[in-house]
Write a protein that holds these residues in place. Sequence first.
Motif, short mmCIF file in Angstrom:
data_model
loop_
_atom_site.label_atom_id
_atom_site.label_comp_id
_atom_site.label_asym_id
_atom_site.label_seq_id
_atom_site.Cartn_x
_atom_site.Cartn_y
_atom_site.Cartn_z
N ARG A 116 -2.42 -12.42 2.08
CA ARG A 116 -2.82 -11.01 2.08
C ARG A 116 -4.34 -10.87 2.12
NH1 ARG A 116 2.01 -9.16 -1.73
NH2 ARG A 116 3.43 -8.49 -0.05
N ALA A 117 -5.04 -11.79 1.47
CA ALA A 117 -6.51 -11.74 1.53
C ALA A 117 -6.98 -11.96 2.97
CB ALA A 117 -7.12 -12.77 0.58
N ILE A 152 -1.59 -10.14 -4.79
CA ILE A 152 -2.58 -10.48 -3.76
C ILE A 152 -2.52 -11.99 -3.54
CG2 ILE A 152 -4.94 -10.19 -2.95
CD1 ILE A 152 -4.22 -7.50 -3.88
N TRP A 162 -6.25 -8.81 4.94
CA TRP A 162 -7.23 -7.76 4.60
C TRP A 162 -8.52 -7.99 5.38
CZ3 TRP A 162 -12.00 -6.49 2.90
CH2 TRP A 162 -12.20 -5.30 2.18
N THR A 220 -6.47 6.40 -1.06
CA THR A 220 -6.98 5.03 -1.03
C THR A 220 -8.25 4.96 -0.19
OG1 THR A 220 -4.65 4.36 -1.04
CG2 THR A 220 -6.27 2.63 -0.63
N PHE A 250 0.84 -1.20 0.00
CA PHE A 250 0.00 0.00 0.00
C PHE A 250 0.87 1.25 0.00
CE2 PHE A 250 -3.29 -2.96 1.13
CZ PHE A 250 -4.46 -2.37 0.67
N PRO A 251 0.35 2.38 -0.53
CA PRO A 251 1.11 3.62 -0.46
C PRO A 251 1.28 4.07 1.00
CG PRO A 251 -1.06 3.99 -1.47
CD PRO A 251 -0.96 2.53 -1.17
N MET A 277 -10.04 -11.45 -5.47
CA MET A 277 -8.89 -10.57 -5.74
C MET A 277 -7.57 -11.33 -5.77
SD MET A 277 -10.16 -7.73 -6.23
CE MET A 277 -11.94 -7.86 -6.29
N LEU A 290 -12.78 -4.35 -10.12
CA LEU A 290 -11.88 -4.47 -8.96
C LEU A 290 -10.75 -5.46 -9.17
CD1 LEU A 290 -13.66 -4.36 -5.52
CD2 LEU A 290 -12.36 -2.60 -6.71
N LYS A 310 -11.26 6.56 -1.93
CA LYS A 310 -11.85 5.69 -2.95
C LYS A 310 -12.61 4.53 -2.32
CE LYS A 310 -8.34 6.42 -6.55
NZ LYS A 310 -7.14 5.75 -7.08
N TYR A 345 -18.45 5.77 -6.28
CA TYR A 345 -17.21 5.32 -6.91
C TYR A 345 -17.33 5.41 -8.43
CZ TYR A 345 -13.13 2.70 -8.21
OH TYR A 345 -11.92 2.35 -8.78
N THR A 381 -15.49 -11.36 -2.20
CA THR A 381 -14.78 -10.38 -3.02
C THR A 381 -13.27 -10.49 -2.80
OG1 THR A 381 -16.70 -8.92 -2.90
CG2 THR A 381 -14.65 -7.92 -3.64
N ALA A 382 -12.86 -10.65 -1.55
CA ALA A 382 -11.43 -10.78 -1.25
C ALA A 382 -10.84 -12.02 -1.93
CB ALA A 382 -11.21 -10.83 0.26
N LEU A 426 -17.32 1.31 -1.00
CA LEU A 426 -18.17 0.60 -0.03
C LEU A 426 -19.58 1.19 0.02
CD1 LEU A 426 -15.72 -0.23 2.90
CD2 LEU A 426 -16.74 -1.83 1.26
N ARG A 475 -8.16 -3.85 -11.30
CA ARG A 475 -7.44 -2.78 -10.61
C ARG A 475 -6.47 -3.32 -9.56
NH1 ARG A 475 -10.05 2.42 -11.94
NH2 ARG A 475 -12.27 2.07 -12.32
N HIS A 476 -6.69 -4.57 -9.14
CA HIS A 476 -5.77 -5.17 -8.16
C HIS A 476 -4.63 -5.96 -8.82
CE1 HIS A 476 -8.92 -4.05 -5.33
NE2 HIS A 476 -8.06 -4.26 -4.36
C1 HEM Z 1 -7.15 -0.57 -3.99
C2 HEM Z 1 -4.94 -4.30 -1.84
C3 HEM Z 1 -9.21 -6.52 -1.34
C4 HEM Z 1 -11.41 -2.50 -2.82
C5 HEM Z 1 -6.19 -1.41 -3.48
C6 HEM Z 1 -4.77 -1.15 -3.53
C7 HEM Z 1 -4.15 -2.20 -2.94
C8 HEM Z 1 -5.17 -3.12 -2.51
C9 HEM Z 1 -2.65 -2.39 -2.73
C10 HEM Z 1 -4.11 0.09 -4.14
C11 HEM Z 1 -4.08 1.20 -3.14
C12 HEM Z 1 -3.70 2.52 -3.79
O1 HEM Z 1 -2.76 2.53 -4.60
O2 HEM Z 1 -4.32 3.53 -3.48
C13 HEM Z 1 -5.90 -5.24 -1.53
C14 HEM Z 1 -5.64 -6.53 -0.93
C15 HEM Z 1 -6.82 -7.18 -0.83
C16 HEM Z 1 -7.85 -6.27 -1.33
C17 HEM Z 1 -4.28 -7.07 -0.50
C18 HEM Z 1 -7.01 -8.56 -0.29
C19 HEM Z 1 -7.85 -9.44 -0.83
C20 HEM Z 1 -10.18 -5.61 -1.66
C21 HEM Z 1 -11.60 -5.83 -1.51
C22 HEM Z 1 -12.21 -4.70 -1.94
C23 HEM Z 1 -11.18 -3.77 -2.34
C24 HEM Z 1 -12.22 -7.10 -0.94
C25 HEM Z 1 -13.66 -4.39 -2.00
C26 HEM Z 1 -14.43 -4.43 -0.97
C27 HEM Z 1 -10.45 -1.64 -3.30
C28 HEM Z 1 -10.73 -0.37 -3.93
C29 HEM Z 1 -9.50 0.19 -4.27
C30 HEM Z 1 -8.49 -0.77 -3.84
C31 HEM Z 1 -12.11 0.23 -4.18
C32 HEM Z 1 -9.26 1.51 -4.99
C33 HEM Z 1 -9.23 1.22 -6.49
C34 HEM Z 1 -8.86 2.46 -7.28
O3 HEM Z 1 -7.67 2.77 -7.37
O4 HEM Z 1 -9.76 3.12 -7.81
N1 HEM Z 1 -6.40 -2.60 -2.86
N2 HEM Z 1 -7.25 -5.12 -1.75
N3 HEM Z 1 -9.96 -4.36 -2.16
N4 HEM Z 1 -9.10 -1.84 -3.26
FE1 HEM Z 1 -8.19 -3.48 -2.55
#
Ligand code: HEM
Length: 128
Positions: free
Chosen positions: A84-85, A80, A88, A44, A37-38, A120, A71, A47, A62, A116-117, A52, A74-75
């Motif tokens: 990590r899941a 992941i 989270w 973050t 993460f940043p 990812m 999503l 967003k 969003y 959802t996790a 949510l 974007r991941h």
């Molecule tokens: C963005 C990790 C699961 C929703 C991100 C980012 C990382 C990350 C590293 C980028 C952060 C940034 O650069 O600002 C993870 C990990 C997960 C996970 C390790 C484990 C499974 C989820 C889940 C959701 C979610 C379950 C939904 C409920 C989001 C959203 C963003 C995001 C909405 C912002 C996307 C954007 O840039 O527009 N996540 N995430 N994430 N994550 Fe996850």
Amino acid sequence: KQWKTPYELVGGEEIVTKLVEAFYARVAKHPDLQPIFPDDLTETARKQKQFLTQYLGGPPLYTEEHGHPMLRARHLPFEITPTRAKAWLSCMREAMDEVGLSGQARDELYQRLVLTAQHMINTPEHDR
Ligand code: HEM
């Protein structure tokens, strides 16, 4: 309107804001998550609050700003792993506890987040 959205049932903007704050405070300190993460989680968190809100059936904040969530796509830039899941989801459970989210609305949200996790996950566990 006859029924309430999950967004209304959990407590609307106030709870979502608190939940996201409590969640990223944990993400920032979690050894499995912090590396991907940043350092500054302000954007973050902003967003995630938008996401949510619409995930719970509230206003589509969003998508209005960023388009279709896509999503998993974007991941993809981030590794992941199953670990990590789990991390989270543990941060999310603790955040839910901290903000006092309980009952059926919490359980249903959490179960959706588990799915959802899992969706990812894009990288097998690393050898250490
Ligand atoms: C963005 C990790 C699961 C929703 C991100 C980012 C990382 C990350 C590293 C980028 C952060 C940034 O650069 O600002 C993870 C990990 C997960 C996970 C390790 C484990 C499974 C989820 C889940 C959701 C979610 C379950 C939904 C409920 C989001 C959203 C963003 C995001 C909405 C912002 C996307 C954007 O840039 O527009 N996540 N995430 N994430 N994550 Fe996850």
